[in-house]
Design an enzyme around this catalytic site. Structure first.
Site, short mmCIF file in Angstrom:
data_model
loop_
_atom_site.label_atom_id
_atom_site.label_comp_id
_atom_site.label_asym_id
_atom_site.label_seq_id
_atom_site.Cartn_x
_atom_site.Cartn_y
_atom_site.Cartn_z
N THR A 143 -18.77 3.59 -27.06
CA THR A 143 -19.03 2.55 -28.05
C THR A 143 -19.55 1.27 -27.40
O THR A 143 -19.26 1.00 -26.23
CB THR A 143 -17.72 2.24 -28.81
OG1 THR A 143 -17.83 0.98 -29.48
CG2 THR A 143 -16.53 2.12 -27.86
N TYR A 186 -8.63 -0.23 -28.62
CA TYR A 186 -9.71 0.75 -28.85
C TYR A 186 -10.78 0.62 -27.76
O TYR A 186 -11.23 1.61 -27.19
CB TYR A 186 -10.32 0.53 -30.24
CG TYR A 186 -11.56 1.34 -30.52
CD1 TYR A 186 -11.47 2.69 -30.84
CD2 TYR A 186 -12.84 0.77 -30.47
CE1 TYR A 186 -12.62 3.44 -31.11
CE2 TYR A 186 -13.98 1.51 -30.74
CZ TYR A 186 -13.86 2.84 -31.06
OH TYR A 186 -14.99 3.59 -31.31
N1 LIG Z 1 -19.76 6.04 -36.48
C1 LIG Z 1 -20.03 5.05 -35.67
O1 LIG Z 1 -20.65 4.06 -36.06
C2 LIG Z 1 -19.62 5.13 -34.23
C3 LIG Z 1 -19.98 4.09 -33.36
C4 LIG Z 1 -19.60 4.16 -32.01
C5 LIG Z 1 -18.89 5.26 -31.56
N2 LIG Z 1 -18.53 6.24 -32.44
C6 LIG Z 1 -17.79 7.39 -31.91
O2 LIG Z 1 -18.39 8.57 -32.39
C7 LIG Z 1 -17.41 9.58 -32.61
C8 LIG Z 1 -17.54 10.13 -34.00
O3 LIG Z 1 -17.36 9.07 -34.93
P1 LIG Z 1 -17.40 9.31 -36.50
O4 LIG Z 1 -18.02 8.12 -37.11
O5 LIG Z 1 -17.94 10.66 -36.80
O6 LIG Z 1 -15.85 9.27 -36.84
P2 LIG Z 1 -15.00 10.21 -37.84
O7 LIG Z 1 -13.67 9.54 -37.98
O8 LIG Z 1 -15.77 10.52 -39.06
O9 LIG Z 1 -14.84 11.55 -36.98
C9 LIG Z 1 -13.85 11.70 -36.00
C10 LIG Z 1 -13.18 13.03 -36.23
O10 LIG Z 1 -12.19 13.20 -35.22
C11 LIG Z 1 -11.04 13.79 -35.82
N3 LIG Z 1 -9.89 13.46 -35.00
C12 LIG Z 1 -9.25 12.26 -34.89
N4 LIG Z 1 -8.20 12.36 -34.06
C13 LIG Z 1 -8.19 13.64 -33.61
C14 LIG Z 1 -7.35 14.36 -32.72
N5 LIG Z 1 -6.30 13.77 -32.15
N6 LIG Z 1 -7.61 15.66 -32.49
C15 LIG Z 1 -8.68 16.28 -33.10
N7 LIG Z 1 -9.49 15.64 -33.96
C16 LIG Z 1 -9.26 14.35 -34.21
C17 LIG Z 1 -10.99 13.21 -37.22
O11 LIG Z 1 -10.25 14.00 -38.13
C18 LIG Z 1 -12.47 13.13 -37.58
O12 LIG Z 1 -12.89 14.30 -38.25
C19 LIG Z 1 -16.07 8.92 -32.29
O13 LIG Z 1 -15.74 9.24 -30.96
C20 LIG Z 1 -16.36 7.45 -32.41
O14 LIG Z 1 -15.50 6.65 -31.61
C21 LIG Z 1 -18.89 6.21 -33.75
#
Ligand SMILES: NC(=O)c1ccc[n+]([C@@H]2O[C@H](COP(=O)([O-])OP(=O)(O)OC[C@H]3O[C@@H](n4cnc5c(N)ncnc54)[C@H](O)[C@@H]3O)[C@@H](O)[C@H]2O)c1
Length: 390
Positions: A143, A186
């Protein structure tokens, strides 16, 4: 070994990897489901490991299942469970590690939970990969929060947004050479994971790449006030409810449509051995930057009604400005975001309406056809230039 043999070996290894399933941890989530759909649509087998802790994501799994049937394998497991992760990793050709505790706010109320999921969970994935005879490639989603609040960047007001006072930074955004400065639990847990991934490439030769991502948006996103603000604002508009802005609303972000991100993932997978050990800032870049107030205006034009807003104090770790300098990844792979903000936001808006069985309330904003953007902020740097910062 000759170069020709080496090239043949690499090609054979990559072809073998493509025949194996792809593991997506967190694959039920927003980003994971979009990537899974693309891979499955290309006939590739996908294993999703997800504990379904994010509200709503089971709908994404049902959607994937209805479209792709048995090509999709689902493991409802937790990345904190090293044994389950080991089972999931064995035999796959590529790992996309997305499972995470994703909200700064939640990390502040429960830093231990945040640490175990993000840092320890990532270590579990890396250890499982290291145990493989031929370690699969790994792409990890980090991130922009690893660069901290960026308080030392002088900003000036430009209409309804904050922009860097320095012209070069304004045109290019934040590069990977920016010093790391983990803010919030985080930021620390994702930052630690980011560094572990890079170090597993360095210390153990694991072919692993880090994407430091800005704000991603698109269909299948269950945005909340805590994470996924573009979708959150649109959901509020669709529901006719007010939006709370933390800060002055003039904070600027580069937003990236999820299909563009999926393109970048596929390029990273293709070139994972060449890119291993490097972090890449991934976002919409300066051409897809927008402030919160500007997004609300866009939503107002699209939906007919601009959501009412209330203002609250800034939150821990909030950046007044963050825009990605994506030239390193562009230089490495040729990737550029293709979907302009107005086009992508309209696609998400229409998906939100359709998923609620609602018609559009007004003629939507005129949308130009998506066209490849020129390299944001000047020519791409060759990949090998400026590789000092990992
Ligand atoms: N969406 C954004 O804007 C953004 C920006 C920067 C980084 N990210 C990173 O990208 C990745 C995906 O983000 P996203 O937006 O799809 O989030 P999201 O919350 O939609 O997806 C994350 C998934 O991980 C699962 N999860 C959470 N804890 C878990 C665990 N302990 N074991 C197994 N599964 C688990 C959740 O159920 C969810 O389905 C993450 O690592 C997030 O930090 C996202």
């Amino acid at each position: 070994m000759s170069t020709a043999n080496g090239t043949r070996d690499a090609a054979a290894r990559d072809a073998a990897a493509a025949r194996h399933p792809v593991l997506i941890t967190g694959g039920a989530g927003f980003v994971g489901a979009n990537l899974a759909d693309r891979l499955l649509s290309a006939g590739r087998r996908v294993v999703v490991l997800d504990n379904l802790s994010r509200a709503g994501v089971e709908q994404n799994l049902m959607w994937l299942r209805s479209r792709h049937g048995d090509l999709l394998d689902v493991m409802v497991e937790d990345v904190r469970d090293a044994r389950a992760v080991g089972v999931a990793v064995a035999g796959v050709g590529q790992v996309f590690h997305f499972a995470a505790q994703v909200a700064v706010t939640t990390s502040l109320t429960d830093p231990r939970e945040d640490f175990t999921v993000n840092a320890q969970g990532t270590l579990n994935v890396l250890e499982a990969v290291r145990a493989c005879r031929t370690p699969p490639g790994v792409v990890f989603t980090s991130t922009n929060k690893v660069y901290g609040a960026l308080d030392d960047v002088p900003l000036v007001r430009d209409g309804r947004r904050w922009v860097p006072a320095a012209a070069e930074l304004r045109e290019r955004g934040i590069a990977e050479s920016r010093r790391l400065d983990f803010h919030s639990p985080y930021g620390c847990s994702k930052g630690a994971a980011d560094q572990y991934v890079l170090d597993y490439a360095r210390s153990y030769g694991v072919p692993a790449v880090v994407f430091r991502m800005s704000c991603i948006y698109g269909p299948h996103q269950f945005g909340t006030e805590d994470q996924g603000w573009v979708a959150h604002f649109l959901i509020k508009a669709v529901e006719g409810r007010p939006v709370t802005l933390y800060g002055d609303g003039m904070q600027q972000r580069d937003i990236l449509f999820v299909e563009d991100l999926v393109d970048a993932f596929l390029l990273a997978e293709r070139d994972v051995r060449r890119l291993a050990g490097y972090a890449f800032n991934i976002g919409g870049g300066p051409r897809n930057a927008i402030s919160l107030l500007e997004l609300l205006d866009l939503i107002g034009a699209m939906h007919g009604d601009r959501p009412d807003t209330t203002f609250e104090a800034w939150r821990t770790g909030d950046q007044r400005y963050y825009v990605s300098d994506t030239r390193r990844f562009h230089g490495a792979t040729g990737w550029l975001p293709r979907v302009p903000v107005a086009v992508g936001v309209e696609k998400l808006y229409r998906w939100l309406l359709a998923s609620r069985g609602l018609p559009a309330r007004s003629e939507t904003a005129r949308v130009e056809s998506a066209a490849p953007l020129a390299a944001a902020g000047g020519p791409a740097r060759p990949f090998d230039a400026g590789l000092e910062a990992r």
